[in-house]
Design an enzyme around this catalytic site. Sequence first.
Site, PDB file in Angstrom:
ATOM      1  N   GLU A 118      -5.982  -9.190   3.824  1.00 33.76           N
ATOM      2  CA  GLU A 118      -5.189  -8.439   4.812  1.00 33.76           C
ATOM      3  C   GLU A 118      -5.136  -9.284   6.073  1.00 33.76           C
ATOM      4  OE1 GLU A 118      -5.892  -4.260   5.542  1.00 33.76           O
ATOM      5  OE2 GLU A 118      -6.426  -3.931   3.436  1.00 33.76           O
ATOM      6  N   ASN A 146     -12.346  -1.456  -0.900  1.00 34.60           N
ATOM      7  CA  ASN A 146     -11.577  -1.965   0.243  1.00 34.60           C
ATOM      8  C   ASN A 146     -12.296  -1.543   1.525  1.00 34.60           C
ATOM      9  OD1 ASN A 146      -8.983  -2.776   1.808  1.00 34.60           O
ATOM     10  ND2 ASN A 146      -9.329  -0.647   2.419  1.00 34.60           N
ATOM     11  N   GLU A 147     -12.593  -2.495   2.357  1.00 35.37           N
ATOM     12  CA  GLU A 147     -13.261  -2.185   3.638  1.00 35.37           C
ATOM     13  C   GLU A 147     -14.339  -1.124   3.423  1.00 35.37           C
ATOM     14  OE1 GLU A 147     -10.414  -1.501   6.825  1.00 35.37           O
ATOM     15  OE2 GLU A 147      -9.538  -3.491   6.557  1.00 35.37           O
ATOM     16  N   GLU A 171       0.844  -1.193   0.000  1.00 33.95           N
ATOM     17  CA  GLU A 171       0.000   0.000   0.000  1.00 33.95           C
ATOM     18  C   GLU A 171       0.884   1.249   0.000  1.00 33.95           C
ATOM     19  OE1 GLU A 171      -2.807   0.097   3.256  1.00 33.95           O
ATOM     20  OE2 GLU A 171      -3.822   1.858   2.423  1.00 33.95           O
ATOM     21  N   GLN A 198       2.177  -5.962   5.713  1.00 33.60           N
ATOM     22  CA  GLN A 198       2.347  -5.667   4.315  1.00 33.60           C
ATOM     23  C   GLN A 198       3.772  -6.037   3.906  1.00 33.60           C
ATOM     24  OE1 GLN A 198       1.105  -1.715   3.223  1.00 33.60           O
ATOM     25  NE2 GLN A 198      -0.846  -1.877   4.286  1.00 33.60           N
ATOM     26  N   TYR A 216      -6.596  -8.877  11.456  1.00 31.61           N
ATOM     27  CA  TYR A 216      -5.247  -8.668  11.987  1.00 31.61           C
ATOM     28  C   TYR A 216      -5.121  -9.309  13.359  1.00 31.61           C
ATOM     29  CZ  TYR A 216      -4.203  -5.353   8.271  1.00 31.61           C
ATOM     30  OH  TYR A 216      -3.959  -4.786   7.046  1.00 31.61           O
TER      31      TYR A 216
HETATM   32  O1  AHR Z   1      -2.974  -2.423   6.269  1.00 28.60           O
HETATM   33  C1  AHR Z   1      -3.295  -1.217   6.841  1.00 28.60           C
HETATM   34  C2  AHR Z   1      -4.769  -0.868   6.699  1.00 28.60           C
HETATM   35  O2  AHR Z   1      -5.542  -1.773   7.428  1.00 28.60           O
HETATM   36  C3  AHR Z   1      -5.354  -0.937   5.324  1.00 28.60           C
HETATM   37  O3  AHR Z   1      -5.120   0.218   4.592  1.00 28.60           O
HETATM   38  C4  AHR Z   1      -6.812  -1.090   5.585  1.00 28.60           C
HETATM   39  O4  AHR Z   1      -7.483  -1.760   4.564  1.00 28.60           O
HETATM   40  C5  AHR Z   1      -6.857  -1.832   6.903  1.00 28.60           C
HETATM   41  O5  AHR Z   1      -7.722  -1.277   7.783  1.00 28.60           O
END
Ligand code: AHR
Length: 578
Positions: free
Chosen positions: A382, A247-248, A102, A431, A327
């Site tokens: 992600e 995205n989201e 990103e 990432q 995450y």
């Molecule tokens: O990876 C960091 C961020 O986490 C991304 O931009 C977003 O999609 C997520 O919330």
Amino acid sequence: MLFTLTSESGTRVCKRKGVLSAVWAGRGSFTKCSILGRWFTRRFTALRQKVPFAMRALLFGCALIAVATIAPAVVAQKVQLSVDVSKASVKIDRNIFGQFAEHLGHGVYEGIWVGPDSTIPNTRGIRNDIVAALRALKVPNVRWPGGCFADEYHWRTGIGSQRVVTLNPNWGGVIEPNTFGTHEFMDFLDQIGAEAYISVNVGSGTPREAAEWLEYLTAAQPTTLAKERAANGHQAAYRVSYLGIGNESWGCGGNMTPDYYLSQLKIYSRFVRNFNPSQQDKQQMLKIAVGPGGSETEWGYWTEAVMRAYQNRQWSWDINGLSMHSYTVGHWPPSFASVGFGETEYSQILKFTLEMEDLVSKHSAIMDKYDPQKKVALVVDEWGAWYAPLPGTSPGFLVQQNSLRDAILAALNLNIFAHHADRVRMANIAQMINVLQAMILTDKEKMVLTPTYYVFKMYVPFQEATFVPVAFDAGTYIHGEISLPRIDALAAKDTAGKLWLAFTNLDPNQSIEVEASLAGIIARSAAGETLTGPKVDSVNTFDAAKTVVPKPISAKVEGRKLDLTLEPKSVTVISVEQ
Ligand code: AHR
């Protein structure tokens, strides 16, 4: 410690931190431990009634020294495991080893792009050292340009000789020079040998803008946009293998309700076309819809809504994947340190990360209801550890170190994806460089490969291999209140028919003797690599880059039996020769 000893439960004596647990940790089963604990409790209670405190303390100290002296060395735990190669089933899609880059912090600028005039060795502005390191990972695809950034990205700012300078409000509000744009990204992919996974802007863009981007990228016929691409240096149509539609969109991508998002999804799915002639038949671009961001009930509703719409879809729109973001963070905002932690934080983070299994299972079950043939992939685009920013770094740059804990975390997640290979056919760790759970860290001309990088490298043989079930009793590793499986395992047969085994020993204190019985294969030898380090928070730095690196390991093999010792807190991958 004295209070711990006089507690009712002998078992707790052994589980607790402190001198006693240090003495007894690793000395066999909990049954043994609890019997010893009860024995201590009874003896100590009797002693307390007769002897003054100071004397008791002295006696007890002597007893401890005696126990420590006569205690045998830490004994490896044994795990029996059986692998039947004839039961090989689903292919592990290599796309689960995908990456995510990103425009965030130094992920792209400095991490990938230094510009053609840089003194750092580069090819057309792209770092040569990074390209070489990533080529070794056989990266299948890279997701770009975001993340949250994608829903504010306008592709025209990043083409041509005059780049438009903008801002990056999501990530520190810094200047976005747009010197790394469409052509640079596609060049980067070409250099590392990966496929493009492009996320188009649904939040602040239009279907027309996204459709034109795809025409610019993929049209082979001499349209005005295709000619503009050629004028900008690329005559041939590019391949775009994966298209992320937003995205989201429930969050940073526009705060949409499922219904609102679905109305957008259908339009983008219809009009954002890939014109590349080589992608009209078999290698069609796969369209990935925004999916859930967790396991709570409301995320179930999101998955239900998209999948129900998919089931009732008309000919005019389609999707091939549903994205999921998760995450390993513990709590928001991220507060776990990425370095300088102990066994407590190690075990807590691993406990959190194993929730991925439940998350994948839950959303797969919903998808099964509407798509029993599993045509739509669950795309975990992600995932990874998200810790507190390293002190002294810009909080918006999401800079963290990467430790042995992260290597173990990566292996556990990859194993979960592989176990769900029938549904999870793509994943992108967040990432790739310098951001969150990165493969690589850079500082100007310096570069260091992280423990996570090495796990991805060791797992390369699992790309496109066929999943083979493994039966084993994982045992339990306990630390304080946390209880975890002691071991995790993955087996697969590669395209050449070779068996590969991956083991993760989560226990940071005890080695494990694996006794594997193999069916469907006559084994002659087995060897591979193991990754561990001195401590759970060991890291590689620019000055000490080899603290956590793989080293060779071999197993004892006799026909259908394989014996292997796994070091504490380690990831091991071996191949079995027939
Ligand atoms: O990876 C960091 C961020 O986490 C991304 O931009 C977003 O999609 C997520 O919330």
